[in-house]
Design a protein around this motif. Structure first.
Motif, PDB file in Angstrom:
ATOM      1  N   TYR A 100       0.761  -1.247  -0.066  1.00  0.00           N
ATOM      2  CA  TYR A 100      -0.014   0.141   0.065  1.00  0.00           C
ATOM      3  C   TYR A 100       0.890   1.285   0.107  1.00  0.00           C
ATOM      4  CZ  TYR A 100      -3.707  -3.123   1.400  1.00  0.00           C
ATOM      5  OH  TYR A 100      -4.684  -4.303   1.564  1.00  0.00           O
ATOM      6  N   LEU A 101       2.003   1.243   0.950  1.00  0.00           N
ATOM      7  CA  LEU A 101       2.863   2.491   0.827  1.00  0.00           C
ATOM      8  C   LEU A 101       3.641   2.620  -0.613  1.00  0.00           C
ATOM      9  CD1 LEU A 101       4.585   4.483   2.373  1.00  0.00           C
ATOM     10  CD2 LEU A 101       6.391   2.727   2.743  1.00  0.00           C
ATOM     11  N   SER A 102       3.816   1.387  -1.324  1.00  0.00           N
ATOM     12  CA  SER A 102       4.326   1.334  -2.717  1.00  0.00           C
ATOM     13  C   SER A 102       3.176   2.044  -3.495  1.00  0.00           C
ATOM     14  CB  SER A 102       4.560  -0.035  -3.256  1.00  0.00           C
ATOM     15  OG  SER A 102       4.781   0.126  -4.497  1.00  0.00           O
ATOM     16  N   VAL A 103       2.179   1.852  -3.550  1.00  0.00           N
ATOM     17  CA  VAL A 103       1.183   2.475  -4.350  1.00  0.00           C
ATOM     18  C   VAL A 103       0.914   3.964  -4.047  1.00  0.00           C
ATOM     19  CG1 VAL A 103      -1.419   2.540  -5.037  1.00  0.00           C
ATOM     20  CG2 VAL A 103      -0.131   0.273  -4.863  1.00  0.00           C
ATOM     21  N   LEU A 104       0.816   4.212  -2.991  1.00  0.00           N
ATOM     22  CA  LEU A 104       0.782   5.581  -2.600  1.00  0.00           C
ATOM     23  C   LEU A 104       1.835   6.601  -2.876  1.00  0.00           C
ATOM     24  CD1 LEU A 104      -1.130   4.935   1.066  1.00  0.00           C
ATOM     25  CD2 LEU A 104      -2.099   6.096  -1.046  1.00  0.00           C
ATOM     26  N   THR A 105       3.075   5.918  -2.836  1.00  0.00           N
ATOM     27  CA  THR A 105       4.395   6.574  -3.042  1.00  0.00           C
ATOM     28  C   THR A 105       4.363   6.692  -4.723  1.00  0.00           C
ATOM     29  OG1 THR A 105       5.508   5.651  -1.230  1.00  0.00           O
ATOM     30  CG2 THR A 105       6.786   6.791  -2.804  1.00  0.00           C
ATOM     31  N   MET A 106       4.147   5.787  -5.594  1.00  0.00           N
ATOM     32  CA  MET A 106       4.208   6.020  -6.973  1.00  0.00           C
ATOM     33  C   MET A 106       3.231   6.825  -7.259  1.00  0.00           C
ATOM     34  SD  MET A 106       4.528   2.033  -8.441  1.00  0.00           S
ATOM     35  CE  MET A 106       3.270   1.197  -7.466  1.00  0.00           C
ATOM     36  N   MET A 107       2.004   6.969  -6.720  1.00  0.00           N
ATOM     37  CA  MET A 107       0.902   7.808  -7.262  1.00  0.00           C
ATOM     38  C   MET A 107       0.891   9.342  -6.813  1.00  0.00           C
ATOM     39  SD  MET A 107      -0.358   5.871  -9.272  1.00  0.00           S
ATOM     40  CE  MET A 107      -1.364   6.954 -10.062  1.00  0.00           C
ATOM     41  N   PHE A 108       1.923   9.299  -5.846  1.00  0.00           N
ATOM     42  CA  PHE A 108       2.086  10.678  -5.137  1.00  0.00           C
ATOM     43  C   PHE A 108       3.263  11.473  -6.203  1.00  0.00           C
ATOM     44  CE2 PHE A 108       4.880  13.891  -2.813  1.00  0.00           C
ATOM     45  CZ  PHE A 108       3.834  14.330  -2.175  1.00  0.00           C
ATOM     46  N   GLY A 109       4.152  10.586  -6.565  1.00  0.00           N
ATOM     47  CA  GLY A 109       4.849  11.050  -7.836  1.00  0.00           C
ATOM     48  C   GLY A 109       4.190  11.483  -9.108  1.00  0.00           C
ATOM     49  N   VAL A 110       3.152  10.694  -9.443  1.00  0.00           N
ATOM     50  CA  VAL A 110       2.510  10.842 -10.668  1.00  0.00           C
ATOM     51  C   VAL A 110       1.681  12.315 -10.362  1.00  0.00           C
ATOM     52  CG1 VAL A 110       0.441  10.325 -11.874  1.00  0.00           C
ATOM     53  CG2 VAL A 110       2.000   8.522 -11.417  1.00  0.00           C
ATOM     54  N   MET A 111       1.149  12.326  -8.898  1.00  0.00           N
ATOM     55  CA  MET A 111       0.336  13.862  -8.662  1.00  0.00           C
ATOM     56  C   MET A 111       1.309  14.914  -8.888  1.00  0.00           C
ATOM     57  SD  MET A 111      -1.091  14.922  -5.059  1.00  0.00           S
ATOM     58  CE  MET A 111       0.469  15.146  -4.469  1.00  0.00           C
ATOM     59  N   LEU A 112       2.713  14.819  -8.378  1.00  0.00           N
ATOM     60  CA  LEU A 112       3.559  15.710  -8.419  1.00  0.00           C
ATOM     61  C   LEU A 112       3.767  16.134  -9.894  1.00  0.00           C
ATOM     62  CD1 LEU A 112       6.231  15.172  -5.797  1.00  0.00           C
ATOM     63  CD2 LEU A 112       4.394  16.903  -5.904  1.00  0.00           C
ATOM     64  N   ILE A 113       4.028  15.238 -10.846  1.00  0.00           N
ATOM     65  CA  ILE A 113       4.420  15.212 -12.298  1.00  0.00           C
ATOM     66  C   ILE A 113       3.211  16.005 -12.991  1.00  0.00           C
ATOM     67  CG2 ILE A 113       4.685  14.196 -14.455  1.00  0.00           C
ATOM     68  CD1 ILE A 113       5.894  11.981 -12.934  1.00  0.00           C
ATOM     69  N   TYR A 114       1.973  15.797 -12.463  1.00  0.00           N
ATOM     70  CA  TYR A 114       0.820  16.262 -13.198  1.00  0.00           C
ATOM     71  C   TYR A 114      -0.233  17.341 -12.377  1.00  0.00           C
ATOM     72  CZ  TYR A 114       1.973  13.065 -17.060  1.00  0.00           C
ATOM     73  OH  TYR A 114       2.757  12.343 -17.698  1.00  0.00           O
ATOM     74  N   LEU A 115       0.744  17.984 -11.580  1.00  0.00           N
ATOM     75  CA  LEU A 115       0.207  18.669 -10.181  1.00  0.00           C
ATOM     76  C   LEU A 115      -1.060  19.640 -10.801  1.00  0.00           C
ATOM     77  CD1 LEU A 115       0.513  18.982  -7.308  1.00  0.00           C
ATOM     78  CD2 LEU A 115       2.097  20.959  -7.683  1.00  0.00           C
ATOM     79  N   SER A 116      -2.248  19.265 -10.351  1.00  0.00           N
ATOM     80  CA  SER A 116      -3.345  20.139 -10.416  1.00  0.00           C
ATOM     81  C   SER A 116      -4.161  19.779  -9.376  1.00  0.00           C
ATOM     82  CB  SER A 116      -4.107  19.626 -11.790  1.00  0.00           C
ATOM     83  OG  SER A 116      -4.545  18.132 -11.828  1.00  0.00           O
ATOM     84  N   TRP A 117      -5.568  20.433  -9.274  1.00  0.00           N
ATOM     85  CA  TRP A 117      -6.644  20.160  -8.401  1.00  0.00           C
ATOM     86  C   TRP A 117      -6.979  18.758  -8.576  1.00  0.00           C
ATOM     87  CZ3 TRP A 117      -6.817  22.406  -3.896  1.00  0.00           C
ATOM     88  CH2 TRP A 117      -6.478  23.714  -3.711  1.00  0.00           C
ATOM     89  N   TYR A 118      -7.178  18.596  -9.893  1.00  0.00           N
ATOM     90  CA  TYR A 118      -7.837  17.077 -10.159  1.00  0.00           C
ATOM     91  C   TYR A 118      -6.926  16.089  -9.768  1.00  0.00           C
ATOM     92  CZ  TYR A 118      -8.631  13.506 -13.547  1.00  0.00           C
ATOM     93  OH  TYR A 118      -8.811  12.194 -14.077  1.00  0.00           O
ATOM     94  N   GLU A 119      -5.637  16.300  -9.802  1.00  0.00           N
ATOM     95  CA  GLU A 119      -4.848  14.977  -9.236  1.00  0.00           C
ATOM     96  C   GLU A 119      -4.707  14.941  -7.924  1.00  0.00           C
ATOM     97  OE1 GLU A 119      -2.748  12.898 -10.814  1.00  0.00           O
ATOM     98  OE2 GLU A 119      -3.809  13.359 -12.820  1.00  0.00           O
ATOM     99  N   LEU A 120      -4.810  16.075  -7.233  1.00  0.00           N
ATOM    100  CA  LEU A 120      -4.792  16.173  -5.663  1.00  0.00           C
ATOM    101  C   LEU A 120      -5.998  15.541  -5.109  1.00  0.00           C
ATOM    102  CD1 LEU A 120      -3.468  17.064  -2.949  1.00  0.00           C
ATOM    103  CD2 LEU A 120      -4.611  19.291  -3.495  1.00  0.00           C
ATOM    104  N   ILE A 121      -7.038  15.932  -5.692  1.00  0.00           N
ATOM    105  CA  ILE A 121      -8.479  15.277  -5.263  1.00  0.00           C
ATOM    106  C   ILE A 121      -8.287  13.994  -5.346  1.00  0.00           C
ATOM    107  CG2 ILE A 121     -11.052  15.379  -5.702  1.00  0.00           C
ATOM    108  CD1 ILE A 121     -10.883  18.359  -5.995  1.00  0.00           C
TER     109      ILE A 121
END
Length: 143
Positions: free
Chosen positions: A80-101
Motif C-alpha cells: 500500500y505504501l508502494s502504491v501511495l508513493t508511486m501515485m504521489f509521484g504521478v500527482m507531482l508530475i501532473y500537479l493540479s486540483w484534479y490530481e490532488l483530489i
C-alpha cells in the motif's frame, strides 16, 4: 464483496490519475524519483513474499502465512505504501486540483483497505496482535 469494491476503487482512481499523461508536467524529475522509490518498495515487498502468498485483495487466503521479516519487520502494508508513493509521484508530475483530489480519494481507499485487511488478520491469526505492537502500518516508526 467489500474487498472487490475496494480493489476496484483503487485501480479506478489510479486509472483516472494516469489519464493526465500527455498533459503539462510540473515537477517531472521529483515525481519520477518518488515514483521509482515506490516501485522499489513494491518490488522489495513482493520479493519478501513466498510464492502463492501474495494477494491483491485484502482477503486472507486459507493457506497464507503472516510475513514478518524483510520490509514487513518495519511496516505491515508495504504494498500500500508502494502504491501511495508511486501515485504521489504521478500527482507531482501532473500537479493540479484534479490530481490532488484523486490522490486524496486514493489515500482514503487505501487506508480503508488496510484497516479492513487488519480486521481480517486479527480474526485469522493470534500472532497478528503481537506483530501490530512491534510494527507500524505504512510509515516506519511513525504510522
Amino acid at each position: 464483496m467489500k474487498s472487490k469494491i475496494l480493489v476496484f476503487l483503487q485501480f479506478f482512481i489510479i486509472f483516472l490519475m494516469l489519464l493526465a499523461f500527455g498533459e503539462e508536467t510540473h515537477y517531472l524529475w521529483s515525481g519520477l524519483s518518488i515514483s521509482i522509490i515506490g516501485v522499489i518498495i513494491g518490488l522489495i515487498a513482493i520479493n519478501t513474499h513466498e510464492r502463492g502468498n501474495f494477494n491483491i485483495r485484502p482477503d486472507i487466503k486459507e493457506s497464507c502465512e503472516l510475513v514478518t521479516h524483510g520490509i514487513y519487520a518495519y511496516i505491515r502494508h508495504p504494498m500500500y505504501l508502494s502504491v501511495l508513493t508511486m501515485m504521489f509521484g504521478v500527482m507531482l508530475i501532473y500537479l493540479s486540483w484534479y490530481e490532488l483530489i484523486l490522490y486524496l480519494f486514493l489515500l482514503v481507499v487505501m487506508v480503508t483497505k488496510l484497516l479492513y485487511e487488519e480486521s481480517l488478520w486479527h480474526c485469522h491469526s493470534k500472532e497478528y496482535e503481537a506483530y501490530t505492537k512491534r510494527t507500524k502500518r505504512l510509515i516506519p516508526f511513525i504510522f
